[in-house]
Scaffold this motif. Structure first.
Motif, PDB file in Angstrom:
ATOM      1  N   HIS A   1      -1.507   2.330 -11.675  1.00  0.00           N
ATOM      2  CA  HIS A   1      -2.481   1.282 -11.410  1.00  0.00           C
ATOM      3  C   HIS A   1      -1.784  -0.051 -11.195  1.00  0.00           C
ATOM      4  CE1 HIS A   1      -6.483  -0.672 -12.189  1.00  0.00           C
ATOM      5  NE2 HIS A   1      -6.796   0.369 -11.441  1.00  0.00           N
TER       6      HIS A   1
ATOM      7  N   HIS B   1      -5.246  11.873   5.638  1.00  0.00           N
ATOM      8  CA  HIS B   1      -5.322  10.426   5.816  1.00  0.00           C
ATOM      9  C   HIS B   1      -4.110   9.953   6.602  1.00  0.00           C
ATOM     10  CE1 HIS B   1      -8.219   9.298   2.285  1.00  0.00           C
ATOM     11  NE2 HIS B   1      -8.601  10.403   2.902  1.00  0.00           N
TER      12      HIS B   1
ATOM     13  N   GLY C   1      -0.113  -0.361  -7.911  1.00  0.00           N
ATOM     14  CA  GLY C   1      -0.989  -0.338  -6.744  1.00  0.00           C
ATOM     15  C   GLY C   1      -1.056   0.999  -6.039  1.00  0.00           C
TER      16      GLY C   1
ATOM     17  N   TYR D   1      -9.889   7.903  -9.827  1.00  0.00           N
ATOM     18  CA  TYR D   1      -8.485   7.489  -9.685  1.00  0.00           C
ATOM     19  C   TYR D   1      -7.495   8.557 -10.183  1.00  0.00           C
ATOM     20  CZ  TYR D   1      -4.457   4.356  -9.674  1.00  0.00           C
ATOM     21  OH  TYR D   1      -3.235   3.787  -9.416  1.00  0.00           O
TER      22      TYR D   1
ATOM     23  N   PRO E   1      -0.748   8.378  -3.067  1.00  0.00           N
ATOM     24  CA  PRO E   1      -0.906   8.918  -4.425  1.00  0.00           C
ATOM     25  C   PRO E   1       0.348   9.664  -4.881  1.00  0.00           C
ATOM     26  CG  PRO E   1      -2.785   9.522  -3.032  1.00  0.00           C
ATOM     27  CD  PRO E   1      -1.740   8.936  -2.131  1.00  0.00           C
TER      28      PRO E   1
ATOM     29  N   PRO F   1       0.301   5.067   5.321  1.00  0.00           N
ATOM     30  CA  PRO F   1       0.230   3.603   5.312  1.00  0.00           C
ATOM     31  C   PRO F   1       1.313   3.003   6.216  1.00  0.00           C
ATOM     32  CG  PRO F   1       1.151   4.416   3.259  1.00  0.00           C
ATOM     33  CD  PRO F   1       0.695   5.609   4.036  1.00  0.00           C
TER      34      PRO F   1
ATOM     35  N   MET G   1       0.851  -1.205   0.000  1.00  0.00           N
ATOM     36  CA  MET G   1       0.000   0.000   0.000  1.00  0.00           C
ATOM     37  C   MET G   1       0.876   1.239   0.000  1.00  0.00           C
ATOM     38  SD  MET G   1      -3.020   0.839  -0.320  1.00  0.00           S
ATOM     39  CE  MET G   1      -4.083   2.256  -0.101  1.00  0.00           C
ATOM     40  N   SER G   2       0.591   2.114  -0.894  1.00  0.00           N
ATOM     41  CA  SER G   2       1.419   3.320  -0.993  1.00  0.00           C
ATOM     42  C   SER G   2       0.542   4.567  -0.930  1.00  0.00           C
ATOM     43  CB  SER G   2       2.234   3.277  -2.290  1.00  0.00           C
ATOM     44  OG  SER G   2       3.197   4.294  -2.310  1.00  0.00           O
TER      45      SER G   2
ATOM     46  N   PRO H   1      -2.798   4.326  -4.839  1.00  0.00           N
ATOM     47  CA  PRO H   1      -4.227   4.561  -4.625  1.00  0.00           C
ATOM     48  C   PRO H   1      -4.813   5.625  -5.560  1.00  0.00           C
ATOM     49  CG  PRO H   1      -2.918   5.435  -2.791  1.00  0.00           C
ATOM     50  CD  PRO H   1      -1.971   4.688  -3.669  1.00  0.00           C
ATOM     51  N   ALA H   2      -3.968   6.461  -6.162  1.00  0.00           N
ATOM     52  CA  ALA H   2      -4.449   7.494  -7.082  1.00  0.00           C
ATOM     53  C   ALA H   2      -3.240   8.105  -7.775  1.00  0.00           C
ATOM     54  CB  ALA H   2      -5.215   8.585  -6.333  1.00  0.00           C
TER      55      ALA H   2
END
Ligand code: ZN
Ligand code: FE
Ligand code: FE
Ligand code: ZN
Length: 270
Positions: free
Chosen positions: A28, A266, A31, A75, A4, A269, A1-2, A33-34
């Protein structure tokens, strides 16, 4: 998980490879997220198609990214990287208003007309006092924050790109800059391109990031990719660095249709 990647360029700028779609596909695949596409805004002070797209291409750029937004809903963000130059500020303001950019990265690439990060003009570092260069540069970045045209301030200590270090620590100047940024409400970008330059470190430095964290200035991440394979490059190191400086959160630009995106914080991660 990274996290954007909000700083990517495309072939349109004249010194990058790959279409916007190639960057989105790469993000994409990796992986992320944006992704935000933030190619160089056409120059307002000169014409140099090796630095930025022509003004006549801007509409196609916007349309190209918007098409990708339909293919990858939620995205892709439409961004732009704009130069902060005091002499073109009015033109910049009206140009930015004419397009539905969801965020704008404000970058200082010029000191009184000198394109200091352009390898063609790097001899300018021999002709000036290095501490003077740093101070003038930080003053301009503070001005950029205060003009309020920019969502994100790009590569905050870009003057170190070719490895020139200040003679003194310039702490007071960094403190003043951080105070100006905090008051302006700007986000600061953690930009990994410095890792791929003689400076060999992330923009901004650990010292600067610690000062920014003390004022709780929000951060985003950008690779400044100029080829698709650079999307998200160095983000592991960037996440390590910001955690080391005490950050636990980063800013996410929410894709609000047609207007400057809203910001949400946010958790970083794990
Ligand atoms: Zn570029
Ligand atoms: Fe830049
Ligand atoms: Fe860039
Ligand atoms: Zn840049």
């Amino acid at each position: 998980m990274s996290v954007p990647d909000y700083h990517t360029h495309t072939v349109r700028c004249g010194h990058a490879t790959g279409r916007a779609a190639d960057y989105v596909n790469e993000a994409h695949r990796n992986g992320l997220p944006a992704i935000g596409i933030a190619d160089h805004l056409p120059l307002l002070h000169a014409k140099d198609l090796s630095l930025a797209m022509d003004l006549a291409d801007l509409e196609d750029y916007v349309r190209e990214v918007q098409d990708l937004q339909r293919t990858f809903p939620g995205y892709v963000l439409l961004g732009i990287e704009a130069d902060y130059r005091p002499d073109t500020l009015d033109d910049l303001r009206s140009l930015l208003c004419s397009y539905p950019f969801q965020y704008v990265i404000g970058s200082v690439h010029y000191l009184e007309g000198w394109g200091f990060d352009d390898p063609r003009y790097s001899n300018g570092f021999e002709e000036r006092d290095i501490d003077h260069i740093y101070r003038d540069y930080f003053d301009l970045v503070g001005d950029a924050a205060e003009c309020r045209l920019f969502t994100i301030l790009g590569h905050l200590d870009l003057v170190k790109k070719f490895g020139h270090r200040p003679r003194n620590r310039l702490e007071a100047h960094v403190e003043t800059l951080a105070a100006r940024i905090a008051r302006s409400g700007s986000i600061v970008e953690v930009n990994t391109a410095g890792l791929r330059r003689p400076a060999a470190e992330i923009y901004p430095s650990r010292d600067m990031l610690e000062v920014l964290k003390r004022r709780d200035i929000p951060i985003t991440f950008g690779s400044d990719a100029h080829r698709p394979s650079e999307v998200g490059l160095g983000f592991g190191a960037a996440l390590d660095l910001v955690r080391l400086c005490g950050y636990t959160q980063y800013a996410v630009i929410m894709p609000t249709a047609g207007s400057t995106g809203r910001i949400q914080l946010h958790s970083l991660p794990l």
